[in-house]
Scaffold this active site. Sequence first.
Site, PDB file in Angstrom:
ATOM      1  N   THR A  37      -0.958  31.545  25.660  1.00 45.02           N
ATOM      2  CA  THR A  37      -2.021  31.638  26.659  1.00 45.02           C
ATOM      3  C   THR A  37      -1.599  31.010  27.979  1.00 45.02           C
ATOM      4  O   THR A  37      -2.145  31.356  29.022  1.00 45.02           O
ATOM      5  CB  THR A  37      -3.287  30.923  26.161  1.00 45.02           C
ATOM      6  OG1 THR A  37      -2.904  29.651  25.617  1.00 45.02           O
ATOM      7  CG2 THR A  37      -3.992  31.721  25.070  1.00 45.02           C
ATOM      8  N   GLY A 128      10.057  21.891  18.046  1.00 42.75           N
ATOM      9  CA  GLY A 128       8.813  22.383  18.627  1.00 42.75           C
ATOM     10  C   GLY A 128       7.829  21.278  18.951  1.00 42.75           C
ATOM     11  O   GLY A 128       6.662  21.544  19.237  1.00 42.75           O
ATOM     12  N   ASP A 176       3.376  20.776  27.973  1.00 42.43           N
ATOM     13  CA  ASP A 176       4.014  19.692  27.220  1.00 42.43           C
ATOM     14  C   ASP A 176       3.937  18.370  27.977  1.00 42.43           C
ATOM     15  O   ASP A 176       3.607  17.331  27.414  1.00 42.43           O
ATOM     16  CB  ASP A 176       5.489  20.038  26.956  1.00 42.43           C
ATOM     17  CG  ASP A 176       5.642  21.326  26.175  1.00 42.43           C
ATOM     18  OD1 ASP A 176       4.614  21.887  25.735  1.00 42.43           O
ATOM     19  OD2 ASP A 176       6.791  21.778  26.012  1.00 42.43           O
ATOM     20  N   TYR A 228      10.071  36.405  23.103  1.00 41.84           N
ATOM     21  CA  TYR A 228       9.205  35.742  24.069  1.00 41.84           C
ATOM     22  C   TYR A 228       9.121  36.582  25.344  1.00 41.84           C
ATOM     23  O   TYR A 228       8.038  36.849  25.859  1.00 41.84           O
ATOM     24  CB  TYR A 228       9.770  34.346  24.357  1.00 41.84           C
ATOM     25  CG  TYR A 228       9.025  33.540  25.393  1.00 41.84           C
ATOM     26  CD1 TYR A 228       7.918  32.776  25.031  1.00 41.84           C
ATOM     27  CD2 TYR A 228       9.441  33.518  26.721  1.00 41.84           C
ATOM     28  CE1 TYR A 228       7.234  32.021  25.967  1.00 41.84           C
ATOM     29  CE2 TYR A 228       8.771  32.769  27.670  1.00 41.84           C
ATOM     30  CZ  TYR A 228       7.670  32.020  27.296  1.00 41.84           C
ATOM     31  OH  TYR A 228       7.004  31.273  28.241  1.00 41.84           O
TER      32      TYR A 228
END
Length: 386
Positions: A37, A128, A176, A228
């Site tokens: 998103t 991740g 992040d 991706y």
Amino acid sequence: MTDLIQTVTDGFTSRFDASPAGLWSAPGRVNLIGEHTDYNDGFVFPFAINRRTLVGLRLRGDRLLRVASSFATETVELSLDELTPENLAGWSAYPLGVAWALGEFGADLAVVPGFDVFIDSDVPIGAGLSSSAAIESAVAVALNDLWDLGLDRRVLARVGQLAENRAVGAPTGIMDQSASLLGEADSAVFLDCRTLEAEVIPLGFDAAGLELLIIDTRVSHAHSTGGYASRRASCELGARMLGVTSLRDLTVDDLGPASDVLDDETFRRVRHVVTENQRVQDTVRTLREQGPTAIGALLDASHLSMRDDFEISVPELDLAVETARGAGSIGARMTGGGFGGAAIALTPSDLIPAVTAAVTAAFAARGFAVPDLFVVRAADGAARQQ
Ligand code: ADP
Ligand code: MG
């Protein structure tokens, strides 16, 4: 953290023959919900975890930058006068990239002094959980203090992102760094990737006796970069065909008409993003109104959407999710970009051993590689440690 304080203090002393002026730390993060998103201007909901990167830093009397890490044997040296993204490579591009990026946000790199920095971390690298944001955020808060820049945390998040985009060369968003810098214990960061507005929302996992189990499948597929890129391209195509700036501008009510306009594959990519944005907002509302035991179904729905509509799951992630749910987790989904990596399972504390055993056994029975399972808690963001 006590261990990291010891290794950073010792490492700094042995590499630089001096003591650090201070110690700063920043956490890794996990995304609770809101996948693919971010680049559609949408919503994400990550939290800072109880795994951290710690840096010891000291200013120098000259213009030299020296960076060392328990992760690498070499000590990298560069003058501030040579600090450009083009001159940076390898792991040291993360800490040195932050020093460069601070210059783009107001630090006068022509006059600031050089520094020595030593880094250690218990954030797993490449799992991740964003060890990259942890290292960037820890260095950013350290230099903000010692260079006396007075930048606020939202700006420091953009500094970390710029370092990663330009010095490292990874086209990542700001999720992040926002989690690593703005996170708070037992809370998650509701981030609007269009306005960059961020709100800290209490999770209440502790009071509800819930823990988040990470199931790292250790699978990483060579086509994840291409996958991706192609998902991003589908989202852009969908938005263009539907006449909106980004998929953020659509709601679930627009999906009916959209299915008449788009080919089946593009429609399913669009449907994932639109429903996922809705699920992030529903998760925040559900936490406020009903508490964390009520969000399980949203995590489950997120996984199905990624499996069937966005098509970024793999058999190992599906097995992890299904087994965890069968063994008592109240909701589970793959997290991260997909094509491998980790799943998360929201689980009552007393069932963590049973879920761990069930997932491990199911992986063995299918002949999959041994997964790595561990619990993470929502922790405070970057801070000065000493
Ligand atoms: P992740 O999912 O963990 O963020 P990335 O590939 O984005 O994976 O970032 C990992 C990279 O960040 C490592 O390969 C290394 O270059 C750098 N890095 C992370 N932690 C450290 C550390 N403690 N010391 C040195 N470099 C680090
Ligand atoms: Mg990263």
